[in-house]
Design an enzyme around this catalytic site. Structure first.
Site, mmCIF file in Angstrom:
data_model
loop_
_atom_site.group_PDB
_atom_site.id
_atom_site.type_symbol
_atom_site.label_atom_id
_atom_site.label_comp_id
_atom_site.label_asym_id
_atom_site.label_seq_id
_atom_site.Cartn_x
_atom_site.Cartn_y
_atom_site.Cartn_z
ATOM 1 N N VAL A 23 -36.495 -16.072 17.434
ATOM 2 C CA VAL A 23 -35.484 -17.119 17.221
ATOM 3 C C VAL A 23 -36.108 -18.246 16.405
ATOM 4 C CG1 VAL A 23 -33.950 -18.763 18.333
ATOM 5 C CG2 VAL A 23 -34.325 -16.519 19.373
ATOM 6 N N PRO A 43 -48.101 -21.148 21.874
ATOM 7 C CA PRO A 43 -49.378 -20.481 22.130
ATOM 8 C C PRO A 43 -49.549 -19.245 21.258
ATOM 9 C CG PRO A 43 -48.101 -20.749 24.176
ATOM 10 C CD PRO A 43 -47.222 -21.169 23.060
ATOM 11 N N PRO A 226 -5.556 3.847 -1.496
ATOM 12 C CA PRO A 226 -4.581 4.887 -1.191
ATOM 13 C C PRO A 226 -3.542 4.501 -0.129
ATOM 14 C CG PRO A 226 -6.633 5.319 -0.076
ATOM 15 C CD PRO A 226 -6.869 4.113 -0.924
ATOM 16 N N ASP A 249 3.725 -0.897 -7.577
ATOM 17 C CA ASP A 249 4.387 0.405 -7.573
ATOM 18 C C ASP A 249 4.932 0.678 -6.177
ATOM 19 O OD1 ASP A 249 3.528 0.836 -10.125
ATOM 20 O OD2 ASP A 249 1.715 1.900 -9.515
ATOM 21 N N LYS A 271 10.711 0.995 -8.116
ATOM 22 C CA LYS A 271 12.092 1.378 -7.818
ATOM 23 C C LYS A 271 13.078 0.773 -8.793
ATOM 24 C CE LYS A 271 11.392 1.971 -2.890
ATOM 25 N NZ LYS A 271 10.916 1.001 -1.954
ATOM 26 N N GLY A 302 -1.273 1.852 -6.860
ATOM 27 C CA GLY A 302 -1.861 2.713 -5.841
ATOM 28 C C GLY A 302 -3.181 3.281 -6.340
ATOM 29 N N GLY A 303 -4.143 3.447 -5.439
ATOM 30 C CA GLY A 303 -5.410 4.062 -5.825
ATOM 31 C C GLY A 303 -6.170 3.192 -6.799
ATOM 32 N N ASP A 304 -6.568 3.803 -7.900
ATOM 33 C CA ASP A 304 -7.304 3.093 -8.953
ATOM 34 C C ASP A 304 -6.413 2.983 -10.190
ATOM 35 O OD1 ASP A 304 -10.160 2.300 -10.042
ATOM 36 O OD2 ASP A 304 -9.161 3.506 -11.564
ATOM 37 N N ALA A 333 -7.029 8.219 -4.926
ATOM 38 C CA ALA A 333 -6.525 9.123 -3.886
ATOM 39 C C ALA A 333 -7.475 10.291 -3.615
ATOM 40 C CB ALA A 333 -5.145 9.643 -4.269
ATOM 41 N N MET A 384 -0.163 14.520 -8.050
ATOM 42 C CA MET A 384 1.249 14.717 -8.429
ATOM 43 C C MET A 384 1.578 16.189 -8.610
ATOM 44 S SD MET A 384 1.767 11.598 -11.130
ATOM 45 C CE MET A 384 0.210 11.693 -11.998
ATOM 46 N N GLY A 413 -2.188 10.470 2.635
ATOM 47 C CA GLY A 413 -3.598 10.293 2.986
ATOM 48 C C GLY A 413 -3.935 8.860 3.358
HETATM 49 N N1 SAH Z 1 -3.708 5.726 -9.499
HETATM 50 C C1 SAH Z 1 -3.517 6.559 -8.329
HETATM 51 C C2 SAH Z 1 -2.799 7.841 -8.639
HETATM 52 C C3 SAH Z 1 -1.400 7.656 -9.070
HETATM 53 S S1 SAH Z 1 -0.574 9.188 -9.359
HETATM 54 C C4 SAH Z 1 -4.876 6.833 -7.688
HETATM 55 O O1 SAH Z 1 -5.917 6.502 -8.276
HETATM 56 O O2 SAH Z 1 -4.902 7.341 -6.573
HETATM 57 C C5 SAH Z 1 0.253 9.449 -7.843
HETATM 58 C C6 SAH Z 1 -0.351 10.607 -7.099
HETATM 59 O O3 SAH Z 1 -1.536 10.197 -6.423
HETATM 60 C C7 SAH Z 1 0.511 11.145 -5.980
HETATM 61 O O4 SAH Z 1 1.488 12.030 -6.484
HETATM 62 C C8 SAH Z 1 -0.493 11.860 -5.125
HETATM 63 O O5 SAH Z 1 -0.883 13.092 -5.680
HETATM 64 C C9 SAH Z 1 -1.684 10.929 -5.245
HETATM 65 N N2 SAH Z 1 -1.733 9.983 -4.114
HETATM 66 C C10 SAH Z 1 -1.710 8.654 -4.183
HETATM 67 N N3 SAH Z 1 -1.790 8.094 -2.955
HETATM 68 C C11 SAH Z 1 -1.859 9.115 -2.089
HETATM 69 C C12 SAH Z 1 -1.968 9.206 -0.668
HETATM 70 N N4 SAH Z 1 -1.993 8.129 0.105
HETATM 71 N N5 SAH Z 1 -2.018 10.441 -0.115
HETATM 72 C C13 SAH Z 1 -1.982 11.546 -0.874
HETATM 73 N N6 SAH Z 1 -1.887 11.508 -2.212
HETATM 74 C C14 SAH Z 1 -1.826 10.321 -2.822
#
Ligand code: SAH
Length: 463
Positions: A23, A43, A226, A249, A271, A302-304, A333, A384, A413
């Site tokens: 400490v 000490p 994801p 998205d 949408k 979503g994702g990258d 994903a 996709m 996922g």
């Molecule tokens: N930019 C995103 C991908 C976009 S394309 C990335 O880097 O993950 C969209 C596709 O990503 C979906 O049709 C599916 O195939 C996949 N995807 C994205 N999120 C997902 C999830 N939570 N679980 C499973 N597939 C996912």
């Protein structure tokens, strides 16, 4: 009675630490970092402390505590595990009007050492006045994630030029506006991107310009990961906290969106718009309009953003129109779904490479190198692909991929409703139909997919 908070300048001042254990070692490290002249009284010392004494960084009073050790001290910290001894130290300090801290003992302490978030020269100190140090620690953790690391260099920059800033903007409201611009505008963005020279130049230009710098709009392409909000990056989180507008998205989960600043406007571009082509053009135009109106826009994907996310197109468009555009990567994903299904994408025994593919559109299927994809010991991650599983499977089989090659389909996922369906290649379309797989779903084909049976740890597995 509340405590009076203060930050002490200990440079060159003698400070005593009583106790030579771990400490004491931590307390001494912090005191030395603050420039104090530290003496340790005990000490015995830990090896680290002994070495510091040998190197002349630390003076040592050996043996049992002597009140005379306190002579000439400005502060004392008692860090022994003997409460009576700590009390003696505190009493001796009190007699001599020296501030004493007893570690973890607010009742015996005249001063307390706060929990700290360090963005030097900016320091945030947190204290519950000894009421509940654990709560202080929790607050510290929250601030640690929220406070941008670039605040340190930003504060240092303002410190170096403080006199000039005051001279340039003698009136407080204008000066405040300038500091707001510093914090929210291009200088901070450049510091965040490890471009300190450019940051300084932009800062100096603003100081010497006749007009006050205007806040310019910007776009940040942010990967939301994801779905599981825990998979958002710290940078992504901070971007959401600062955004004026968020264009997202439909794939971006609500759990991620709630992390955004409450008063940020949200636009669901997944949408809102019609056909695919117009949609992307409309998004481009919307991004441009918002940024040109001076707003800080986060384009949340979503994702990258750079993996099947059209981030490249959006970045190109914005750059062409002179809008600053930066990227915060996200966990894509394939990486996330594989992890959450217990499938290592590469494995020394099973896969030498990973291919990220999209099953979207007939043209993309026609353009693929099927003989190459059909070779064994490689992993295919298909985005996709739900609508084209039949065709995908057929082409792989026709080109010689083994019919018993394992696969997994991961639906939703990383979300609580995640489902994993497994099987072997020749039965893939039938399995997907039988289990009524819906998008978003990611398909993984390859020897590694078999490992899902052993390593699945999240959600349910339908073997
Ligand atoms: N930019 C995103 C991908 C976009 S394309 C990335 O880097 O993950 C969209 C596709 O990503 C979906 O049709 C599916 O195939 C996949 N995807 C994205 N999120 C997902 C999830 N939570 N679980 C499973 N597939 C996912």
């Amino acid at each position: 009675m509340g405590l009076y908070p203060l930050f002490a300048d200990l440079t060159g001042l003698p400070v005593l630490v009583v106790g030579g254990g771990h400490v004491a070692e931590r307390k001494i490290a912090a005191l030395l970092a603050a420039g104090a002249q530290v003496r340790v009284g005990a000490p015995t010392l830990t090896p680290v402390l002994m070495q510091q004494v040998e190197e002349g960084k630390l003076e040592h009073h050996a043996g049992p505590f002597q009140p005379t050790w306190l002579n000439g001290m400005w502060l004392v910290i008692a860090a022994t595990d003997d409460r009576d001894l700590n009390a003696q130290v505190a009493a001796a300090a009190s007699e001599r009007r020296i501030f004493a801290n007893v570690v973890d003992d607010p009742a015996l302490s005249r001063f307390q050492v706060p929990a700290v978030v360090d963005r030097a020269p900016l320091t945030v100190a947190i204290s519950t006045g000894g009421a509940a140090p654990v709560i202080a620690r929790r607050v510290r953790e929250t601030l640690e994630t929220e406070l941008d690391h670039a605040l340190g260099p930003l504060t240092a920059l303002a410190q170096r030029h403080r006199a000039r800033i005051t001279q340039r903007w003698p009136d407080l409201p204008e000066r405040r506006a300038f500091y707001d611009w510093l914090h929210d505008g291009p200088v901070m963005a450049l510091l965040r991107n490890a471009r300190s020279d450019e940051a300084e130049q932009v800062f100096l230009d603003a100081l010497s310009a006749t007009e006050a710098p205007a806040s310019k709009g910007s776009v940040l392409l942010v990967g939301a990961g994801p779905g599981d909000p825990g998979l958002l990056t710290l940078r992504g989180l901070r971007a959401l906290n600062q955004a004026d507008v968020i264009l997202h998205d439909s794939l971006v989960s609500e759990a991620v969106l709630v992390l955004a600043r409450r008063d940020a406007e949200r636009i669901d571009v997944g949408k809102r718009c019609g056909g695919r082509h117009t949609q992307q053009e409309q998004i481009h135009q919307l991004l441009l309009d918002l940024a040109q109106a001076g707003r800080r826009v986060v384009r949340l994907k979503g994702g990258d953003p750079f993996v099947f996310g059209r981030g490249g197109e959006e970045m190109e468009f914005l750059r062409q129109h002179g809008i600053p555009c930066e990227i915060v990567p996200g966990i894509t994903a394939a990486v996330a779904c594989a992890a959450y299904a217990g499938v290592p994408l590469t494995h020394r025994d099973h896969a030498r490479s990973v291919h990220l593919l999209t099953g979207h559109g007939k043209e993309s299927l026609d353009a693929m190198d099927w003989p190459a994809l059909a070779q064994d010991h490689q992993t295919l991650a298909v985005y996709m692909g739900v609508a084209r599983l039949d065709e995908f499977t057929q082409r792989l089989l026709q080109n010689g991929r083994r019919p018993d090659t394992p696969f997994v389909i991961i639906e939703n996922g990383t979300l609580p409703q995640q489902r994993v369906v497994s099987g072997v290649l020749h039965e893939l379309p039938a399995r997907a139909r039988e289990q009524a797989i819906h998008p978003p779903a990611l398909l993984i084909i390859g020897e590694v997919a078999a490992l899902a049976h052993e390593h699945a740890w999240f959600g349910s597995l339908h073997a």
